[in-house]
Motif scaffolding. Structure first.
Motif, mmCIF file in Angstrom:
data_model
loop_
_atom_site.group_PDB
_atom_site.id
_atom_site.type_symbol
_atom_site.label_atom_id
_atom_site.label_comp_id
_atom_site.label_asym_id
_atom_site.label_seq_id
_atom_site.Cartn_x
_atom_site.Cartn_y
_atom_site.Cartn_z
ATOM 1 N N UNK A 45 55.553 66.430 79.957
ATOM 2 C CA UNK A 45 55.624 65.310 81.286
ATOM 3 C C UNK A 45 56.551 64.597 81.508
ATOM 4 N N UNK A 46 57.394 65.590 80.508
ATOM 5 C CA UNK A 46 58.436 64.258 79.635
ATOM 6 C C UNK A 46 59.640 64.986 79.254
ATOM 7 N N UNK A 47 59.842 66.548 79.148
ATOM 8 C CA UNK A 47 60.141 67.562 78.193
ATOM 9 C C UNK A 47 61.216 66.882 77.148
ATOM 10 N N UNK A 48 60.638 66.226 76.621
ATOM 11 C CA UNK A 48 61.447 65.045 75.477
ATOM 12 C C UNK A 48 61.155 65.916 74.031
ATOM 13 N N UNK A 49 62.531 65.754 73.052
ATOM 14 C CA UNK A 49 61.905 66.599 71.412
ATOM 15 C C UNK A 49 60.900 66.006 71.200
ATOM 16 N N UNK A 50 59.830 66.778 71.258
ATOM 17 C CA UNK A 50 58.712 65.942 70.937
ATOM 18 C C UNK A 50 58.144 67.237 69.861
ATOM 19 N N UNK A 51 57.556 66.486 68.495
ATOM 20 C CA UNK A 51 56.936 66.388 67.525
ATOM 21 C C UNK A 51 55.932 66.369 66.957
ATOM 22 N N UNK A 52 55.378 67.463 65.610
ATOM 23 C CA UNK A 52 53.840 67.043 65.085
ATOM 24 C C UNK A 52 54.406 66.514 64.208
ATOM 25 N N UNK A 53 52.788 65.987 63.325
ATOM 26 C CA UNK A 53 53.356 66.418 61.885
ATOM 27 C C UNK A 53 51.609 67.045 61.211
ATOM 28 N N UNK A 54 51.670 67.859 61.252
ATOM 29 C CA UNK A 54 51.019 68.265 60.031
ATOM 30 C C UNK A 54 50.606 67.622 58.778
ATOM 31 N N UNK A 55 49.632 67.341 58.845
ATOM 32 C CA UNK A 55 48.885 66.196 57.787
ATOM 33 C C UNK A 55 48.914 66.240 56.687
ATOM 34 N N UNK A 56 48.277 65.967 55.793
ATOM 35 C CA UNK A 56 47.617 65.461 54.410
ATOM 36 C C UNK A 56 45.594 66.146 54.741
ATOM 37 N N UNK A 57 45.273 65.754 55.483
ATOM 38 C CA UNK A 57 44.295 66.328 55.582
ATOM 39 C C UNK A 57 44.394 67.986 55.826
ATOM 40 N N UNK A 58 45.292 68.545 56.819
ATOM 41 C CA UNK A 58 45.200 69.654 56.884
ATOM 42 C C UNK A 58 46.078 70.508 56.487
ATOM 43 N N UNK A 59 47.051 69.600 55.640
ATOM 44 C CA UNK A 59 47.357 70.592 54.077
ATOM 45 C C UNK A 59 46.008 71.246 53.326
ATOM 46 N N UNK A 60 45.247 70.045 52.771
ATOM 47 C CA UNK A 60 44.484 69.895 52.155
ATOM 48 C C UNK A 60 43.566 71.333 52.494
ATOM 49 N N UNK A 61 43.388 70.846 53.586
ATOM 50 C CA UNK A 61 41.814 71.985 54.042
ATOM 51 C C UNK A 61 42.716 73.231 53.995
ATOM 52 N N UNK A 62 43.864 73.840 54.436
ATOM 53 C CA UNK A 62 44.224 75.491 54.130
ATOM 54 C C UNK A 62 44.390 75.678 52.530
ATOM 55 N N UNK A 63 44.399 74.858 52.016
ATOM 56 C CA UNK A 63 44.782 75.425 50.587
ATOM 57 C C UNK A 63 43.161 75.078 49.659
ATOM 58 N N UNK A 64 43.201 74.660 50.148
ATOM 59 C CA UNK A 64 41.179 74.677 49.354
ATOM 60 C C UNK A 64 40.561 76.042 49.913
ATOM 61 N N UNK A 65 40.836 76.054 51.222
ATOM 62 C CA UNK A 65 40.473 77.147 51.700
ATOM 63 C C UNK A 65 40.497 78.195 50.671
ATOM 64 N N UNK A 66 42.099 78.361 51.001
ATOM 65 C CA UNK A 66 42.510 79.890 50.370
ATOM 66 C C UNK A 66 42.261 79.780 49.039
ATOM 67 N N UNK A 67 42.180 78.806 47.882
ATOM 68 C CA UNK A 67 42.409 78.626 46.656
ATOM 69 C C UNK A 67 40.718 79.908 46.699
ATOM 70 N N UNK A 68 40.064 78.888 47.060
ATOM 71 C CA UNK A 68 38.219 79.658 47.164
ATOM 72 C C UNK A 68 38.552 80.831 48.110
ATOM 73 N N UNK A 69 39.552 81.295 48.257
ATOM 74 C CA UNK A 69 38.857 83.225 48.440
ATOM 75 C C UNK A 69 38.721 83.043 49.680
ATOM 76 N N UNK A 70 38.746 81.912 50.965
ATOM 77 C CA UNK A 70 38.046 81.763 51.994
ATOM 78 C C UNK A 70 39.381 82.572 53.144
ATOM 79 N N UNK A 71 40.170 82.414 53.120
ATOM 80 C CA UNK A 71 41.350 83.026 54.082
ATOM 81 C C UNK A 71 42.467 83.060 52.865
ATOM 82 N N UNK A 72 43.144 84.115 54.118
ATOM 83 C CA UNK A 72 45.093 84.083 53.594
ATOM 84 C C UNK A 72 45.223 83.085 53.489
ATOM 85 N N UNK A 73 46.085 82.604 52.747
ATOM 86 C CA UNK A 73 47.044 80.348 52.618
ATOM 87 C C UNK A 73 48.030 81.325 53.157
ATOM 88 N N UNK A 74 48.693 82.518 52.628
ATOM 89 C CA UNK A 74 50.145 82.574 53.903
ATOM 90 C C UNK A 74 50.246 82.616 55.062
#
Length: 338
Positions: free
Chosen positions: A277-306
């Protein structure tokens, strides 16, 4: 753009373009590099590094450690760092007075980081929630967040940050009209080159919990008449999409240089609509909950974290983001530079 029709199989075999690494790289539609990352970081008033329990791998950094991190960001090719404060509860008040302290931890961190690595951009959060005893982003009066009185406080905070050398002001409060007032105040004081990245579409999300732990804002009120238990009167309803476009349009008209969507992955549809709609420099924030879910799943061996880290960050680029604010920035930059 006119699209050529696909010839039927076997004339068209889409797997031909996937058969080797070199062909996949050659036709890749979006590319993630360290230059697409803004490192999200929490600074604290004490010494050294303090682990954040709900975000394994993330630490609150002292001013001295933040300066070292800026040097690290420069070496990794990360162009900017977004800093957020952890304030001791005993030093907070209902008005969030420390937000405008010229010698506060944010001002000291900005100066130290710019001295250590002037080539790295520093972005500061403009909001009162890390500084208030009630944990809200604005001035609380009789159970309501008061819009215009909050803007007055935000202008004070923004000017203090600009004077300290902040490169990007990022108002995250979601008060109506705050971008225009902050822009006017910056111009009046000669900070004409200070950028504004507006949290233009910030949703009342369940994904912010670990961040509140990281900055020590704790839980909001119980929901009684004096202290609302959520931020739904000023942050956006997660069910709404058109509303985000109105918010973005207003912030652009008021002088935002860049806009942001928060949270990230659950709102990529919003990112795409804004970019188109705007062709404007647009950013997104990968927030703390998103970070924590990926790290927790990786620590449990459920996903490849990297792989999950890079795949999730690549999704932002695919959706059209100019870049992404993330706690994964240094780890991702190291993987991308390998």
């Amino acid at each position: 753009m006119t699209k050529a029709p696909l010839a039927p199989y076997p004339a068209t075999r889409l797997r031909r373009l996937r058969q080797a690494d070199w062909t996949r790289r050659l036709v890749r539609e979006s590319v993630l590099t360290p230059a697409d990352l803004i490192w999200s970081m929490v600074v604290h008033e004490g010494e050294g590094r303090v682990p954040v329990a709900s975000m394994p791998g993330v630490e609150r950094l002292s001013v001295a450690e933040a300066a070292k991190a800026a040097v690290e960001a420069r070496a990794l090719g990360i162009p900017a760092i977004a800093i957020f404060p952890h304030i001791d509860m005993a030093r907070k008040d209902a008005a969030g007075s420390l937000a405008a302290d010229p010698d506060g931890v944010i001002s000291r961190a900005v100066r130290a980081m710019k001295d250590a690595a002037p080539e790295v951009g520093i972005m500061c959060d403009v909001a009162l929630d890390p500084f208030t005893t009630h944990g809200h982003d604005g001035v609380l009066e009789k159970g309501r967040i008061v819009n215009d009185a909050t803007i007055e406080r935000l202008v004070e905070q923004a000017l203090v940050q600009a004077r300290a050398g902040c490169d990007i002001l990022a108002p995250s409060d979601m008060m109506d009209g705050r971008i225009g007032v902050i822009r006017a105040a910056l111009e009046a004081e000669g900070h004409c080159d200070t950028l504004i990245m507006s949290y233009a579409a910030k949703y009342a999300s369940a994904f912010y919990g670990p961040y509140r732990d990281a900055i020590g804002s704790g839980k909001l009120g119980s929901g009684d008449i004096d202290n609302p238990g959520d931020k739904k009167t000023y942050q956006q309803d997660p069910a709404n999409s058109d509303e985000a476009l109105r918010e973005v349009a207003l912030d652009i008209a008021e002088g935002a240089d860049m806009v942001m969507v928060k949270p990230g992955l659950p709102y990529l549809d919003i990112v795409r609509r804004i970019v188109e709609a705007f062709a404007m420099p647009t950013f997104a924030f990968q927030v703390s909950g998103e970070y924590a879910m990926i790290v927790a799943a990786a620590q449990n061996g459920w996903i490849d974290g990297d792989r999950a880290i890079l795949e999730s960050l690549g999704a932002f680029k695919r959706a059209g983001c100019a870049g992404v604010i993330t706690y994964f920035a240094p780890k991702a930059a190291r993987m991308l530079g390998a």
